[in-house]
Design a protein around this motif. Sequence first.
Motif, PDB file in Angstrom:
ATOM      1  N   ALA A 141       0.828  -1.202   0.000  1.00 56.38           N
ATOM      2  CA  ALA A 141       0.000   0.000   0.000  1.00 56.38           C
ATOM      3  C   ALA A 141       0.863   1.252   0.000  1.00 56.38           C
ATOM      4  O   ALA A 141       0.460   2.296  -0.509  1.00 56.38           O
ATOM      5  CB  ALA A 141      -0.923  -0.005   1.216  1.00 56.38           C
ATOM      6  N   GLU A 142       2.077   1.136   0.555  1.00 50.41           N
ATOM      7  CA  GLU A 142       2.959   2.300   0.626  1.00 50.41           C
ATOM      8  C   GLU A 142       3.682   2.557  -0.690  1.00 50.41           C
ATOM      9  O   GLU A 142       4.295   3.607  -0.861  1.00 50.41           O
ATOM     10  CB  GLU A 142       4.001   2.083   1.731  1.00 50.41           C
ATOM     11  CG  GLU A 142       3.442   2.104   3.125  1.00 50.41           C
ATOM     12  CD  GLU A 142       3.101   3.514   3.576  1.00 50.41           C
ATOM     13  OE1 GLU A 142       3.931   4.397   3.359  1.00 50.41           O
ATOM     14  OE2 GLU A 142       1.998   3.699   4.106  1.00 50.41           O
ATOM     15  N   LEU A 143       3.670   1.557  -1.610  1.00 59.70           N
ATOM     16  CA  LEU A 143       4.457   1.692  -2.836  1.00 59.70           C
ATOM     17  C   LEU A 143       3.892   2.808  -3.709  1.00 59.70           C
ATOM     18  O   LEU A 143       2.690   3.055  -3.714  1.00 59.70           O
ATOM     19  CB  LEU A 143       4.421   0.380  -3.621  1.00 59.70           C
ATOM     20  CG  LEU A 143       5.269  -0.762  -3.092  1.00 59.70           C
ATOM     21  CD1 LEU A 143       5.066  -1.987  -3.963  1.00 59.70           C
ATOM     22  CD2 LEU A 143       6.729  -0.387  -3.086  1.00 59.70           C
ATOM     23  N   PRO A 144       4.764   3.498  -4.465  1.00 58.69           N
ATOM     24  CA  PRO A 144       4.260   4.514  -5.400  1.00 58.69           C
ATOM     25  C   PRO A 144       3.517   3.846  -6.549  1.00 58.69           C
ATOM     26  O   PRO A 144       3.760   2.671  -6.840  1.00 58.69           O
ATOM     27  CB  PRO A 144       5.540   5.200  -5.887  1.00 58.69           C
ATOM     28  CG  PRO A 144       6.611   4.227  -5.644  1.00 58.69           C
ATOM     29  CD  PRO A 144       6.215   3.430  -4.460  1.00 58.69           C
ATOM     30  N   PRO A 145       2.607   4.552  -7.199  1.00 62.06           N
ATOM     31  CA  PRO A 145       1.831   3.949  -8.298  1.00 62.06           C
ATOM     32  C   PRO A 145       2.740   3.525  -9.443  1.00 62.06           C
ATOM     33  O   PRO A 145       3.759   4.160  -9.723  1.00 62.06           O
ATOM     34  CB  PRO A 145       0.871   5.059  -8.714  1.00 62.06           C
ATOM     35  CG  PRO A 145       1.466   6.306  -8.163  1.00 62.06           C
ATOM     36  CD  PRO A 145       2.194   5.930  -6.934  1.00 62.06           C
ATOM     37  N   TYR A 146       2.351   2.414 -10.095  1.00 63.03           N
ATOM     38  CA  TYR A 146       3.176   1.831 -11.152  1.00 63.03           C
ATOM     39  C   TYR A 146       3.204   2.729 -12.376  1.00 63.03           C
ATOM     40  O   TYR A 146       2.155   3.199 -12.837  1.00 63.03           O
ATOM     41  CB  TYR A 146       2.614   0.456 -11.517  1.00 63.03           C
ATOM     42  CG  TYR A 146       3.429  -0.264 -12.553  1.00 63.03           C
ATOM     43  CD1 TYR A 146       4.641  -0.838 -12.214  1.00 63.03           C
ATOM     44  CD2 TYR A 146       2.993  -0.335 -13.860  1.00 63.03           C
ATOM     45  CE1 TYR A 146       5.393  -1.479 -13.160  1.00 63.03           C
ATOM     46  CE2 TYR A 146       3.748  -0.988 -14.811  1.00 63.03           C
ATOM     47  CZ  TYR A 146       4.950  -1.560 -14.450  1.00 63.03           C
ATOM     48  OH  TYR A 146       5.700  -2.188 -15.393  1.00 63.03           O
ATOM     49  N   GLY A 147       4.391   2.977 -12.909  1.00 62.96           N
ATOM     50  CA  GLY A 147       4.518   3.719 -14.157  1.00 62.96           C
ATOM     51  C   GLY A 147       4.478   5.219 -14.010  1.00 62.96           C
ATOM     52  O   GLY A 147       4.550   5.941 -15.001  1.00 62.96           O
ATOM     53  N   SER A 148       4.381   5.714 -12.775  1.00 58.35           N
ATOM     54  CA  SER A 148       4.324   7.155 -12.620  1.00 58.35           C
ATOM     55  C   SER A 148       5.713   7.751 -12.826  1.00 58.35           C
ATOM     56  O   SER A 148       6.727   7.178 -12.397  1.00 58.35           O
ATOM     57  CB  SER A 148       3.806   7.479 -11.219  1.00 58.35           C
ATOM     58  OG  SER A 148       4.438   8.624 -10.722  1.00 58.35           O
ATOM     59  N   PRO A 149       5.809   8.909 -13.493  1.00 59.47           N
ATOM     60  CA  PRO A 149       7.139   9.479 -13.774  1.00 59.47           C
ATOM     61  C   PRO A 149       7.849  10.012 -12.535  1.00 59.47           C
ATOM     62  O   PRO A 149       9.057  10.245 -12.584  1.00 59.47           O
ATOM     63  CB  PRO A 149       6.837  10.601 -14.771  1.00 59.47           C
ATOM     64  CG  PRO A 149       5.407  10.895 -14.582  1.00 59.47           C
ATOM     65  CD  PRO A 149       4.742   9.648 -14.155  1.00 59.47           C
ATOM     66  N   ASP A 150       7.114  10.194 -11.429  1.00 56.31           N
ATOM     67  CA  ASP A 150       7.755  10.731 -10.226  1.00 56.31           C
ATOM     68  C   ASP A 150       8.332   9.642  -9.333  1.00 56.31           C
ATOM     69  O   ASP A 150       8.772   9.923  -8.213  1.00 56.31           O
ATOM     70  CB  ASP A 150       6.732  11.545  -9.406  1.00 56.31           C
ATOM     71  CG  ASP A 150       6.040  12.568 -10.253  1.00 56.31           C
ATOM     72  OD1 ASP A 150       6.670  13.005 -11.232  1.00 56.31           O
ATOM     73  OD2 ASP A 150       4.875  12.914  -9.964  1.00 56.31           O
TER      74      ASP A 150
END
Lengths: 339, 126
Positions: free
Chosen positions: A111-120
């Motif tokens: 749940a803490e992971l950043p969203p997949y494929g986001s440029p940030d």
Amino acid sequence: MAKTRPDYESSLFARFLRWLQGGSTQLDDEMSHTMDDKASLSHSEADKIAQEHEAKYEARLAAMAEQEKNMYAHVHAWASNQGKGLSNWLYRILAVVICVGIIVLLVSTAAELPPYGSPDNPAHNEVAERYIEKGMQETGAVNIVAGMILDYRAFDTLGESNVLFIAAVTVLILLRMTTRPDGKPTTSQLEAECDDRMYEPKNDLILQHQASFLVPMILLFGIYGLMNGHIGPGGGFGGGAIMGAGLILYLNAFGFKKTERFFTFKTFSIVSVAALSFYAVSKAYSFFTGANHLPSIITPGTPGMLFSAGLIPYLNIAVGMVVCCTMYAFYTLFRKGDM
Amino acid sequence: MIDIVRLIACILLTGAGLCCLVSGVVGVFRFKYALNRLHAAAILDTVGILLMLLGVIVATGFTFTSAKILVVIAFLWLTSPVSGHLIGRMEITINDDLDNAMTVIDRETVEHEKDAEVPTDNKEAN
């Protein structure tokens, strides 16, 4: 468990008793043949007392054995009645608790992971950008992955090869049968050989015909993968694994006698250690010159050529040798306990 | 027109391959004895894979990649029957209970039966 009879006879207490009875100690026993009747009389008396002590001692032994038997029976009864139930109960509770704990941990991490494929994302930083943009120019390797693992992160790959080598050495320590100093096989080795002859199909004509055609192909493909790692798909780990598989196929088809002509324990140690030390020394040179801004003889060369990309093809070969030797050593050690 | 023919051929080939794969997998899990399972698995990794890869070749057209797939087919057909043969031989070698598992017909029993048959014929002739 405790003292046996010869131990008892030479014990301090028994010798003291015998000395008390007439001065016949163990040393005197040997001389008693030449002594007179009086001495032999006292000797027989000492024997009598010793026999009494022995009888007492044996009775005590029997009592102890009985006690031990009762204890084991008690433990068995407990284990089969209450112990089994207790361990079953504990097992179920612990299984549920550990599973739930791991699930909670993993889900909360996901749940803490950043969203997949986001440029940030933190993975999309200047490091990856530099690998992709300047990797070929700086390392000379068309295959960016080879440039990464054997140039930018070569230290990491050295650790990986060492892990393989250490695993092979550990298996050697655990599974290799000890040889006698004069070189003849021990009984355990002969037993392993007998088992191997019984359980492994040997001199199989179909397999031999197939292997005589396939083994050169597989080895050639493995060498191609090794040499081609910086130009296209391939590399040390893949090529070495293919070569190891070819060697294992050859061993299965033709037996240990044929492979021992070119691959023994000595070959394994020499090739592995030489490859690892070549890796360490060449990378040490490259790190040293790079860190101190010294001129280096290692140049990237023309990307796409066979002899280009600096050290990468040679490091690929070194890693491949280690992987190949490790796979073959694992197979032979688990099968027969020797190479 | 050619595209439709190619599509139909591809569907037929991969469908037949899938049938082989499914029957192989079902056989591996349904049969009880090692050699029967081997029989099912042999269909899976010879005919099943051949049909699937031929379907892939037809679908992608005849390029350099399909030549590589042909090499893969040759490699699989060289290796998987031999591995099946070796597994079967291993089962025969180490199974002590072979007579209970199946009817063993080897050269000795055949010759024994022949020898047993020949005298009865002679008796009838006599």
